[in-house]
Design an enzyme around this catalytic site. Structure first.
Site, PDB file in Angstrom:
ATOM      1  N   HIS A 273    -110.704 -18.267 -53.863  1.00  0.00           N
ATOM      2  CA  HIS A 273    -110.410 -16.899 -53.431  1.00  0.00           C
ATOM      3  C   HIS A 273    -109.443 -16.963 -52.245  1.00  0.00           C
ATOM      4  CE1 HIS A 273    -111.092 -12.623 -52.841  1.00  0.00           C
ATOM      5  NE2 HIS A 273    -111.141 -12.884 -51.550  1.00  0.00           N
TER       6      HIS A 273
ATOM      7  N   GLU B 296    -100.330 -22.407 -50.797  1.00  0.00           N
ATOM      8  CA  GLU B 296    -100.097 -23.829 -50.525  1.00  0.00           C
ATOM      9  C   GLU B 296    -101.409 -24.525 -50.148  1.00  0.00           C
ATOM     10  OE1 GLU B 296     -97.344 -25.516 -47.243  1.00  0.00           O
ATOM     11  OE2 GLU B 296     -96.200 -24.027 -48.390  1.00  0.00           O
TER      12      GLU B 296
HETATM   13  C1  GRF Z   1    -104.780 -17.295 -56.430  1.00  0.00           C
HETATM   14  O1  GRF Z   1    -104.313 -16.730 -55.240  1.00  0.00           O
HETATM   15  C2  GRF Z   1    -106.282 -17.346 -56.424  1.00  0.00           C
HETATM   16  O2  GRF Z   1    -106.835 -17.570 -55.163  1.00  0.00           O
HETATM   17  C3  GRF Z   1    -106.651 -15.977 -56.900  1.00  0.00           C
HETATM   18  O3  GRF Z   1    -105.692 -15.659 -57.876  1.00  0.00           O
HETATM   19  C4  GRF Z   1    -104.497 -16.395 -57.629  1.00  0.00           C
HETATM   20  C5  GRF Z   1    -104.219 -17.186 -58.871  1.00  0.00           C
HETATM   21  O4  GRF Z   1    -103.016 -17.882 -58.823  1.00  0.00           O
HETATM   22  N1  GRF Z   1    -108.024 -15.954 -57.348  1.00  0.00           N
HETATM   23  P1  GRF Z   1    -102.685 -18.997 -59.912  1.00  0.00           P
HETATM   24  O5  GRF Z   1    -102.840 -18.355 -61.296  1.00  0.00           O
HETATM   25  O6  GRF Z   1    -103.650 -20.128 -59.726  1.00  0.00           O
HETATM   26  O7  GRF Z   1    -101.273 -19.403 -59.646  1.00  0.00           O
END
Ligand code: GRF
Length: 194
Positions: A111, A174
């Site tokens: 999260h 990051e």
């Molecule tokens: C990330 O910021 C994660 O924390 C949130 O949704 C976003 C997903 O990004 N739950 P990705 O699909 O992993 O690039």
């Protein structure tokens, strides 16, 4: 030693999935991804998995008339693949209590805030609006209440005066890519205590 078998659930871009793929590419990493499931067809994360020769499956929630049936399909598919730890990585569905009952202490999520602050969606907008000086990300166990499970690991980043939701999201992301593989490693090496 046998590697922990991961099932990764995604809904989109899959950059966190990529961080797990990259970590697992090291034979010394104590986990491997055996299946990637997306609830949305044709997303970038599926391409990333295919490129890494990881089996993929699309289970479209729109094909199910009840959340429980969708979750049952997820459980069966994950079980067939021999999954031992379910990693939610940008999976934009709330999983049911029944699903979690099948996977006790075996579902984790990432999260983009320092939980328990800023649960839910539109996190970076709300962080900037609140005027806090630090934000970050959290890997936690999933419990029926959203974004409320035990915290496994967190990373912190500064919020700059000139930040927009996009610049802050990039800085947080990051760190997500650092802590998700770390959390998986801690679990696989049984270094966590309840
Ligand atoms: C990330 O910021 C994660 O924390 C949130 O949704 C976003 C997903 O990004 N739950 P990705 O699909 O992993 O690039």
């Amino acid at each position: 030693m046998a590697r922990l078998k991961l099932g990764v659930l995604i809904s989109g871009r899959g950059s966190n999935l990529q961080s797990l793929i990259d970590a697992c590419a090291d034979p010394a990493f104590p986990a491997e991804i055996v299946l990637v499931i997306s609830n949305i067809p044709n997303v970038q994360g599926l391409d990333r998995a295919e490129k890494a020769n990881i089996p993929t499956k699309t289970i479209n929630h729109k094909d199910y008339d009840a959340r429980e049936k969708f979750d049952q399909a997820l459980t069966e598919t994950l079980q067939q693949a021999g999954v031992e730890l379910v990693c939610l990585a940008g999976f934009m569905r709330i999983v049911t209590a029944q699903f979690l009952a099948h996977w006790p202490d075996q579902v984790i999520n990432i999260h983009p805030s320092l939980l328990p602050a800023f649960k839910g969606i539109h996190v970076h907008e709300r962080v900037i609006e609140a005027g806090v000086k630090f934000s970050g990300c959290t890997v936690h166990y999933v419990v029926p209440e959203m974004d409320a499970g035990p915290i496994i690991t967190q990373a912190c980043v500064p919020v700059k005066d000139e930040d927009t939701p996009d610049t802050l999201a990039a800085r947080v992301l990051e760190q997500e890519h650092v802590i998700y593989p770390l959390a998986v490693r801690l679990i696989a090496e049984k270094r966590l205590q309840q």
